[in-house]
Write an enzyme that holds these catalytic residues in place. Structure first.
Site, short mmCIF file in Angstrom:
data_model
loop_
_atom_site.label_atom_id
_atom_site.label_comp_id
_atom_site.label_asym_id
_atom_site.label_seq_id
_atom_site.Cartn_x
_atom_site.Cartn_y
_atom_site.Cartn_z
N GLY A 1 -5.29 5.34 7.14
CA GLY A 1 -6.63 4.77 7.12
C GLY A 1 -7.46 5.32 5.98
O GLY A 1 -6.92 5.77 4.97
N SER B 1 0.80 -1.23 0.00
CA SER B 1 0.00 0.00 0.00
C SER B 1 0.83 1.27 0.00
O SER B 1 0.29 2.35 0.26
CB SER B 1 -0.97 0.00 1.18
N THR C 1 -0.55 3.59 4.37
CA THR C 1 0.17 4.85 4.30
C THR C 1 1.29 4.94 5.34
O THR C 1 1.08 4.64 6.50
CB THR C 1 -0.81 6.00 4.65
N ARG D 1 -9.02 8.44 -8.05
CA ARG D 1 -9.32 8.71 -6.63
C ARG D 1 -8.05 9.14 -5.89
O ARG D 1 -6.99 8.55 -6.04
CB ARG D 1 -9.91 7.47 -5.99
N ASP E 1 -6.40 11.17 1.53
CA ASP E 1 -5.92 12.26 2.37
C ASP E 1 -4.42 12.48 2.29
O ASP E 1 -3.93 13.60 2.53
CB ASP E 1 -6.27 11.97 3.84
N1 GLY Z 1 -4.92 7.07 3.80
C1 GLY Z 1 -4.66 6.68 2.50
C2 GLY Z 1 -5.77 6.86 1.57
O1 GLY Z 1 -6.92 6.92 1.98
O2 GLY Z 1 -5.52 6.93 0.39
#
Ligand code: GLY
Length: 337
Positions: free
Chosen positions: A250, A76, A198, A226, A229
């Site tokens: 998250g 990720s 993240t 997309r 944050d």
């Molecule tokens: N926190 C990572 C995301 O929502 O892309």
């Protein structure tokens, strides 16, 4: 329980496991670096090579988060990140220094280290954010190389996902590997339980300069385009030298809604300790939508300018790594549920 063995080289000195270390850190004299999840341990070590030698916090956070960005076993962040629903790995990152300078790239493809591109956006352009093709062109013009970031394991996971194409963020996917799509016993995937979400990193150097970095491949199998944050200044990351810094992990949509990192910094400005500020932000998130909050994970991590760190999460399982001259630990954040 998490095992550190896969992350840390042999001979790594005394690092406490998450268990038994729940809660806020004690005050510690800078330099200090903190970062999200267990992958933060290795990232902190890279950052410490700079901080421990009197270097600049901004250099430290960039070098630190490049570690998970370049690790194909993580699913990720950066290389090996799970793709969007069209099979494209799109990366988001931002960086911020002690003078409110900041840079960000969103939805950049085929560039291994988006954090370094974000820093160049900050330092070489009059802008703060570059997205998509423009961000990639800027990176290529500045010596970055195009690389295929979709590993065979991520591609396999995507193809498996396509069979059902259900889009539902999984709580603490950060603590699961590709295995959440597979039977781990019969079809283990690289990285196993050591894959996380993240990475957000915050650091103060020996000259009391504070910086932060945040980088991710975002939610797995997201819609094309997309953005979460992580690359949004104030949501996934904020640094205010008068107060402190915060970062998030998250489900990014919930963090953007409340401008999470900036909110936490402002709560610290009002006098709250880092852990309490993170907790108040989590409680605000729940207040908005208590039903949805039960089904997702959001974790916040904060560091005040005195070098005190704290974190809070919606769900159990959010860990954060701390490294200073006094300690090297993986803490488990307290949580609401
Ligand atoms: N926190 C990572 C995301 O929502 O892309």
């Amino acid at each position: 329980m998490l095992s550190l063995g896969n992350v840390l080289a042999e001979g790594t000195p005394n690092i406490d496991e998450a268990a038994g270390n729940t809660g806020a850190t004690q005050s510690t004299t800078p330099p200090i670096v903190v970062s999200t999840w267990k992958m933060g341990l290795a990232a902190n070590q890279a950052a410490w090579e700079i901080l421990g030698n009197g270097g600049y916090a901004l250099d430290a956070v960039e070098v630190g988060v490049r570690v998970p960005e370049g690790d194909p076993k993580g699913n990720s962040v950066g290389y090996g990140g799970l793709p969007d629903r069209d099979g494209r790995v799109t990366l988001d990152a931002c960086i911020m220094d002690e003078r409110y300078n900041c840079g960000s790239v969103m939805c950049i493809e085929q560039i291994m280290h988006p954090i370094s591109v974000a820093r160049l956006v900050m330092e070489k352009t009059p802008h703060i954010v570059l997205v998509g093709e423009g961000a990639q062109r800027f990176a290529l013009a500045n010596g970055f190389k195009k690389e295929n970031l979709l590993t065979p394991e991520s591609e396999k996971a995507w193809k498996e996902w396509l069979k059902t194409a259900q889009y539902k963020p999984i709580i603490n996917i950060e603590n699961q590997g590709y295995g959440y799509l597979y039977n781990k016993e019969t079809d283990p995937m690289p990285g196993g339980v050591d894959n996380h979400d993240t990475i957000g990193m915050l650091a103060i150097d020996s000259q009391a300069r504070m910086s932060g970095a945040c980088t991710t491949s975002g939610l797995a199998f997201k819609m094309q385009g997309r953005v979460g944050d992580s690359p949004i200044i104030g949501a996934g990351l904020y640094v205010d030298p008068e107060v402190g810094a915060a970062t998030a992990t998250g489900v990014g949509e919930e963090v953007i809604r409340m401008v999470g990192a900036h909110l936490i910094v402002e709560l610290m400005r009002q006098g709250h300790q880092p852990e309490q500020a993170c907790k108040l932000a989590i409680e605000r998130l729940i207040k908005r939508n208590p039903v949805h909050a039960k089904d997702i994970q959001v974790g916040f991590l904060a560091l005040n300018k005195a070098g005190q760190a704290g974190a809070y999460a919606l769900q159990p399982g959010f860990t954060y790594a701390v490294k200073s001259g006094q300690e090297e630990k993986l803490y488990t954040a307290k949580s609401i549920y």
